[in-house]
Each structure stands twice: as C-alpha cells, then as structure tokens.
Design a protein around this motif. Structure first.
Motif, PDB file in Angstrom:
ATOM      1  N   ASP A 413       0.932  -1.167   0.077  1.00  0.00           N
ATOM      2  CA  ASP A 413      -0.135  -0.038  -0.181  1.00  0.00           C
ATOM      3  C   ASP A 413       0.873   1.119  -0.062  1.00  0.00           C
ATOM      4  OD1 ASP A 413      -2.508  -1.406   0.136  1.00  0.00           O
ATOM      5  OD2 ASP A 413      -2.414  -1.494   2.381  1.00  0.00           O
ATOM      6  N   VAL A 414       0.699   2.224  -0.987  1.00  0.00           N
ATOM      7  CA  VAL A 414       1.745   3.147  -1.222  1.00  0.00           C
ATOM      8  C   VAL A 414       0.768   4.449  -1.552  1.00  0.00           C
ATOM      9  CG1 VAL A 414       3.542   1.727  -1.867  1.00  0.00           C
ATOM     10  CG2 VAL A 414       1.965   2.743  -3.600  1.00  0.00           C
ATOM     11  N   VAL A 415       1.661   5.572  -1.356  1.00  0.00           N
ATOM     12  CA  VAL A 415       0.801   6.841  -1.598  1.00  0.00           C
ATOM     13  C   VAL A 415       1.792   7.732  -2.668  1.00  0.00           C
ATOM     14  CG1 VAL A 415      -0.627   7.204   0.313  1.00  0.00           C
ATOM     15  CG2 VAL A 415       1.687   8.123   0.314  1.00  0.00           C
ATOM     16  N   SER A 416       1.062   8.449  -3.682  1.00  0.00           N
ATOM     17  CA  SER A 416       2.172   9.362  -4.390  1.00  0.00           C
ATOM     18  C   SER A 416       2.704  10.424  -3.705  1.00  0.00           C
ATOM     19  CB  SER A 416       1.523   9.398  -5.781  1.00  0.00           C
ATOM     20  OG  SER A 416       0.250  10.423  -5.504  1.00  0.00           O
ATOM     21  N   GLU A 417       3.643  11.197  -4.218  1.00  0.00           N
ATOM     22  CA  GLU A 417       3.849  12.537  -3.733  1.00  0.00           C
ATOM     23  C   GLU A 417       2.784  13.636  -3.645  1.00  0.00           C
ATOM     24  OE1 GLU A 417       8.476  13.616  -4.061  1.00  0.00           O
ATOM     25  OE2 GLU A 417       7.528  13.344  -5.657  1.00  0.00           O
ATOM     26  N   GLY A 418       1.851  13.140  -4.475  1.00  0.00           N
ATOM     27  CA  GLY A 418       0.571  14.201  -4.684  1.00  0.00           C
ATOM     28  C   GLY A 418       0.008  14.128  -5.986  1.00  0.00           C
ATOM     29  N   ALA A 419       0.782  13.762  -7.105  1.00  0.00           N
ATOM     30  CA  ALA A 419       0.318  13.715  -8.469  1.00  0.00           C
ATOM     31  C   ALA A 419      -0.527  12.452  -8.636  1.00  0.00           C
ATOM     32  CB  ALA A 419       1.675  13.649  -9.278  1.00  0.00           C
ATOM     33  N   TYR A 420      -1.453  12.237  -9.491  1.00  0.00           N
ATOM     34  CA  TYR A 420      -2.041  10.976  -9.960  1.00  0.00           C
ATOM     35  C   TYR A 420      -1.132  10.277 -10.821  1.00  0.00           C
ATOM     36  CZ  TYR A 420      -5.081   8.113 -12.752  1.00  0.00           C
ATOM     37  OH  TYR A 420      -5.750   7.015 -13.375  1.00  0.00           O
ATOM     38  N   ILE A 421      -1.157   9.001 -10.560  1.00  0.00           N
ATOM     39  CA  ILE A 421      -0.273   8.046 -11.333  1.00  0.00           C
ATOM     40  C   ILE A 421      -1.146   7.017 -11.869  1.00  0.00           C
ATOM     41  CG2 ILE A 421       1.656   6.666 -11.231  1.00  0.00           C
ATOM     42  CD1 ILE A 421       2.890   8.234  -9.035  1.00  0.00           C
ATOM     43  N   GLU A 422      -1.054   6.647 -13.183  1.00  0.00           N
ATOM     44  CA  GLU A 422      -2.041   5.476 -13.781  1.00  0.00           C
ATOM     45  C   GLU A 422      -1.401   4.436 -13.334  1.00  0.00           C
ATOM     46  OE1 GLU A 422      -1.859   6.135 -17.776  1.00  0.00           O
ATOM     47  OE2 GLU A 422      -3.068   7.856 -17.467  1.00  0.00           O
ATOM     48  N   MET A 426       5.868   2.675 -13.691  1.00  0.00           N
ATOM     49  CA  MET A 426       6.902   2.303 -12.748  1.00  0.00           C
ATOM     50  C   MET A 426       7.171   3.427 -11.974  1.00  0.00           C
ATOM     51  SD  MET A 426       8.101  -0.640 -13.879  1.00  0.00           S
ATOM     52  CE  MET A 426       9.546  -0.588 -12.777  1.00  0.00           C
ATOM     53  N   VAL A 427       7.230   3.157 -10.563  1.00  0.00           N
ATOM     54  CA  VAL A 427       7.570   4.256  -9.672  1.00  0.00           C
ATOM     55  C   VAL A 427       8.675   3.617  -8.759  1.00  0.00           C
ATOM     56  CG1 VAL A 427       5.110   4.972  -9.751  1.00  0.00           C
ATOM     57  CG2 VAL A 427       5.780   2.930  -8.099  1.00  0.00           C
ATOM     58  N   VAL A 428       9.246   4.682  -7.977  1.00  0.00           N
ATOM     59  CA  VAL A 428      10.547   4.509  -6.949  1.00  0.00           C
ATOM     60  C   VAL A 428       9.844   4.828  -5.735  1.00  0.00           C
ATOM     61  CG1 VAL A 428      11.436   6.617  -7.727  1.00  0.00           C
ATOM     62  CG2 VAL A 428      12.754   4.871  -6.811  1.00  0.00           C
ATOM     63  N   VAL A 439       5.852   7.320  -2.739  1.00  0.00           N
ATOM     64  CA  VAL A 439       6.459   6.677  -4.075  1.00  0.00           C
ATOM     65  C   VAL A 439       6.547   8.039  -5.237  1.00  0.00           C
ATOM     66  CG1 VAL A 439       6.033   4.218  -3.991  1.00  0.00           C
ATOM     67  CG2 VAL A 439       4.390   5.987  -5.212  1.00  0.00           C
ATOM     68  N   ARG A 440       7.306   8.018  -6.152  1.00  0.00           N
ATOM     69  CA  ARG A 440       7.465   9.009  -7.118  1.00  0.00           C
ATOM     70  C   ARG A 440       7.610   8.322  -8.449  1.00  0.00           C
ATOM     71  NH1 ARG A 440      12.414  12.421  -6.578  1.00  0.00           N
ATOM     72  NH2 ARG A 440      11.079  13.494  -4.959  1.00  0.00           N
ATOM     73  N   GLU A 441       6.768   8.712  -9.537  1.00  0.00           N
ATOM     74  CA  GLU A 441       6.694   8.002 -10.720  1.00  0.00           C
ATOM     75  C   GLU A 441       8.189   8.230 -11.488  1.00  0.00           C
ATOM     76  OE1 GLU A 441       4.380   8.031 -15.314  1.00  0.00           O
ATOM     77  OE2 GLU A 441       3.931   9.677 -13.658  1.00  0.00           O
ATOM     78  N   GLU A 442       8.692   7.195 -12.135  1.00  0.00           N
ATOM     79  CA  GLU A 442      10.086   7.128 -12.527  1.00  0.00           C
ATOM     80  C   GLU A 442      10.003   7.274 -14.377  1.00  0.00           C
ATOM     81  OE1 GLU A 442      12.234   3.444 -12.770  1.00  0.00           O
ATOM     82  OE2 GLU A 442      13.622   4.400 -11.590  1.00  0.00           O
ATOM     83  N   ARG A 443      10.274   8.423 -14.683  1.00  0.00           N
ATOM     84  CA  ARG A 443      10.070   8.914 -15.960  1.00  0.00           C
ATOM     85  C   ARG A 443      11.422   8.494 -16.859  1.00  0.00           C
ATOM     86  NH1 ARG A 443       5.661  12.004 -16.354  1.00  0.00           N
ATOM     87  NH2 ARG A 443       4.988  12.885 -14.537  1.00  0.00           N
ATOM     88  N   GLU A 444      11.032   7.971 -18.062  1.00  0.00           N
ATOM     89  CA  GLU A 444      12.289   7.834 -18.950  1.00  0.00           C
ATOM     90  C   GLU A 444      12.822   8.882 -19.448  1.00  0.00           C
ATOM     91  OE1 GLU A 444      11.101   4.997 -22.093  1.00  0.00           O
ATOM     92  OE2 GLU A 444      10.603   3.378 -20.605  1.00  0.00           O
ATOM     93  N   GLU A 445      14.146   9.272 -19.519  1.00  0.00           N
ATOM     94  CA  GLU A 445      14.960  10.105 -19.930  1.00  0.00           C
ATOM     95  C   GLU A 445      15.002  10.232 -21.613  1.00  0.00           C
ATOM     96  OE1 GLU A 445      18.749  10.529 -18.630  1.00  0.00           O
ATOM     97  OE2 GLU A 445      18.354  10.469 -16.481  1.00  0.00           O
TER      98      GLU A 445
END
Length: 446
Positions: A413-422, A426-428, A439-445
């Motif tokens: 069970d996790v929560v995001s930093e505040g932003a919506y994540i689908e 992938m999250v870290v 958690v925070r969404e892990e974005r590809e460079e």
C-alpha cells in the motif's frame, strides 16, 4: 523489611491494648460490706472523663451499701455539661452525699457542692465564682448565662435552709451583695466562714477526720476510690481540648503517609492517635464496640475505593468513619467541630505537601500505569521498512494518491507525492514513515 514488620507488630499491640483491655480496666463488683463510707476525689478540671469515673465509684458504693459518700472537692471548675451529668448522678443516689471542699470549689465545683446533702470546708477554702467563661476567655452569651443561673438557683433550692440568692450571685455579676464583699459587677465567692454564715456549709473542718467526727462517721470503714491508670488516660483523652488535637494528629499523619513510600512514622502516629481516641472513649463509657466496627467498615470501604471505580464506595466509607467518630463522643456538636478542625488540618497539610514540597500521592503508583512504550526505548507500533527506499516497482492500481504497487511479487500500500499516477507505471519508493510508503513516478529520459 524488618523495620516495617516491627512497626506493624507495634501497631497491632496498641490495637490489642486499646480494644481488649478496657473491659478488664474497669473495677469488678466488690463484695457487699456493711458500715462503710466511700471517699472519692474530685480534683483538677471537671470534664466528661470525671463523670465516667464517678459513675463507676457511685455504682460500687451502692453495691457495697455504703452509708455515705464523701466527695473531696478541689477544682477550679470545668465544663458545665459534665457538671450537669455528675449532678444528676448525685441526685439519683439514695446514699448520703457529703461535699468536703478541701480548698476550692469554684465554678462547676461550686455547682456540684450545692447538690450534696451536706457541705464542709477547710478553714481557707472558697466556694463560688461560677460565671460561665468561653474558651476564648469571653463571657458566655446571655442565653447560656441565664440557663446556668437558673441551674445554680435550682441546686440551692433543692436543699433545705439554703437561700438561692447566694447561688445565683455566684453566677450573676448583676446581683449586689456588698455585705459579703461582692458588690455589683463581681461574682460571689464565699469563704469558709461566710459559707457557714449563710448556711451554705454545715461547718468548717481542718481535716477529713474532722469531717468524719462532725458527721458521726468516724467509726466507719473508709474506702478510698481512685481513678485507675486507664481512667486517668481516658480523662485526658476525652478532654474537649485534647480531642480535636488528637484527631488532627491522626488525619495529618495519615495524609502524610499517603505521600510517603511504604509505611512509616507518620502513618504509625495517625493510627496510634485513632486507637487512643477510641480507647479513651471506650473506657469513659461514651463509645461502644459498634462504633469501632463502623469505623473499621468505613476504613475498608475507603480502601476498596482504590480498586472499585465510581467514587460511591469511597464516599460511603468516609461517611462511616466520620459517623463512628461522632458517635464515640459524648457531645455531638463538639465532635462535629473537632472533625471539621481535623479535616481542615488535613487539607492544609495536603496543600503544603503538594505546593511547597512538590510531593505526589505514592499510593497511586500501584494503581496508575506509568510505563510508556516510546521509540527511544525500542517500542514501535509497526515495522519501519526503511530498506524499501530506492526500490522500484509497478503500480497495480491508479494512485489517487493512494493505491497498490508491486515489487517482485510483493504488493504494498503506497501513496504518491501528490500527483495522479496511472496503473502500470514504474514508480520508485522515496520515503518510508512507519506504515506510510511514498512513491514517485519514474520517468524515462529522452
């Protein structure tokens, strides 16, 4: 531990002395004798304990069919209610009563002498000065004075040949008797010669033997009655001045004990004071064993209050203790005042102990949970998984901002930093606070 056992043994011994010995302290019935007279001292102050002693002495004289009772009076006076009870005792007996004023019969002492069948005085004896003075030193109010003057008058009128004006003048400063050296504004005090002159005494006698000679009792066997040790103690304890002091010591000692670890000197003093209080009133005949049982019941209820919530049991216990103390006394009003004084002393003691010395009730230590499960002591409400920080996984559900992610088959069970994540992103894991995993969404460079 050994010291505590000794204290408890000492208290138990005192309890046994206080509650078991009074029955053997009283003089047993004597075998009836003939041709005897009783010599009974009335010395020092007149108070309730003296009445109890005289009850025992008069009863013994009646059982022995005594021909006379000689009251050896030397007293500065005392309490009028005690004198009234003693006067009833003198009036009720069929035995001839003789008052021998062996120096002074002042105030309540003069009142008792007036109730005797005959009065004899030493050459330098005095009788009178019977005005009522309060403990503060002021004259009593007019209502009390009026009643006392009437009692003095009635005492004189019951004996033939006594003019009541002299008895009244002993208690009333407004009666003018200059011929006896008692002008208006002073209480009348009669010398031996003056008392004989106004027929308030049958004669002057230098010694007790002279009294026996004058009363034709010199051929009788004289029995000397003295207070027992326990009656001496009872007279002291039942003194109206001593009672509030004793109860105050008891209340203050027990209050101090509540703020002290274990059982010590203050608690022993409190218990001993209570034992002495009930012991004295038992010997004096004012209290019965039912008052002691009521006190024990009340104390037990107060103790039970620490284990039974609600407060009702404790209130009933306090009421039972106060009722037992009041019932043990001879005068309800005086006992209530004494209890109020003791309670006031206890309250003042509690305030001083808490405010000045900063003490707390140690008796509550065993009843109140003081241990705390703090993090510093190694206690945690759940496992703090800081090892998850930096690990990555895929969201199983959308995070709005809470949801579920998967890390190598483990669902969290996790929560995001505040932003919506689908879902499926992938999250870290960037923070772990107890059960809260952020958690925070892990974005590809690009």
């Amino acid at each position: 531990m050994q010291k505590g056992k000794q204290i408890r043994l000492f208290i138990l011994t005192i309890l046994l002395i206080g509650f078991l010995i009074p029955s053997v302290a009283l003089v047993t019935k004597a075998e009836a004798k003939s041709n005897v007279i009783y010599h009974i001292p009335i010395h020092e102050d007149i108070e309730k304990g003296l009445h109890a002693f005289l009850q025992r002495a008069f009863k013994e004289a009646e059982q022995n069919q005594a021909d006379a009772i000689i009251l050896d009076i030397h007293t500065p006076g005392g309490f009028t209610n005690a004198a009234g009870n003693i006067a009833k005792l003198m009036d009720a007996t069929n035995i001839r009563t003789i008052a021998y004023i062996n120096k002074d019969a002042l105030s309540a002492g003069a009142f008792l002498a007036l109730h005797a069948d005959e009065v004899y005085m030493t050459p330098n004896g005095t009788m009178g000065a019977a005005g009522i003075i309060e403990q503060s030193g002021k004259d009593a109010d007019k209502k009390v004075q009026s009643a006392w003057i009437k009692q003095m008058k009635a005492a004189a009128e019951t004996k033939a040949g006594k003019d009541p004006i002299y008895a009244m003048a002993m208690a009333d400063k407004d009666i003018d008797l200059p011929e006896l050296g008692s002008p208006k504004g002073e209480f009348l005090t009669l010398s031996a010669k003056e008392a004989e002159q106004v027929k308030y005494s049958q004669g002057t006698a230098a010694t007790l033997q002279d009294v026996l000679q004058a009363t034709q009792l010199n051929d009788h066997e004289m029995i000397q009655v003295e207070p027992t040790f326990f009656e001496h103690v009872a007279r002291f304890i039942t003194n109206p001045i001593v009672i509030p002091i004793l109860l105050s010591i008891a209340s203050l000692g027990l209050i101090i004990e509540l703020y002290s670890p274990g059982f010590g000197i203050s608690g022993a003093m409190g218990l001993i004071s209570l034992v002495l209080f009930f012991f004295g009133h038992l010997v004096a005949g004012f209290a019965g064993y039912e008052t002691i049982l009521l006190f024990i019941l009340g104390a037990a209820l107060i103790g039970a209050e620490f284990f039974i919530p609600g407060g009702i049991v404790g209130i009933i216990g306090i009421g039972a203790v106060i009722a037992s103390i009041v019932m043990a006394g001879a005068d309800v009003t005086h006992m209530l005042i004494s209890v109020l004084i003791a309670i006031s002393v206890a309250i003042v003691g509690m305030v001083i102990i808490m405010k000045v010395f900063g003490k707390k009730l140690t008796i509550l230590n065993n009843l109140v949970l003081k241990d705390a499960t703090t993090t510093e002591d190694g206690y945690v409400s759940n496992v703090n998984r800081i090892d998850l920080i930096g690990r990555t996984g895929k969201t199983v559900t959308p995070l709005r901002p809470s949801g579920i992610m998967d890390i190598q088959g483990e669902r969290l069970d996790v929560v995001s930093e505040g932003a919506y994540i689908e879902a499926g992103k992938m999250v870290v894991i960037i923070k772990v606070e107890g059960s809260r995993i952020v958690v925070r969404e892990e974005r590809e460079e690009a």
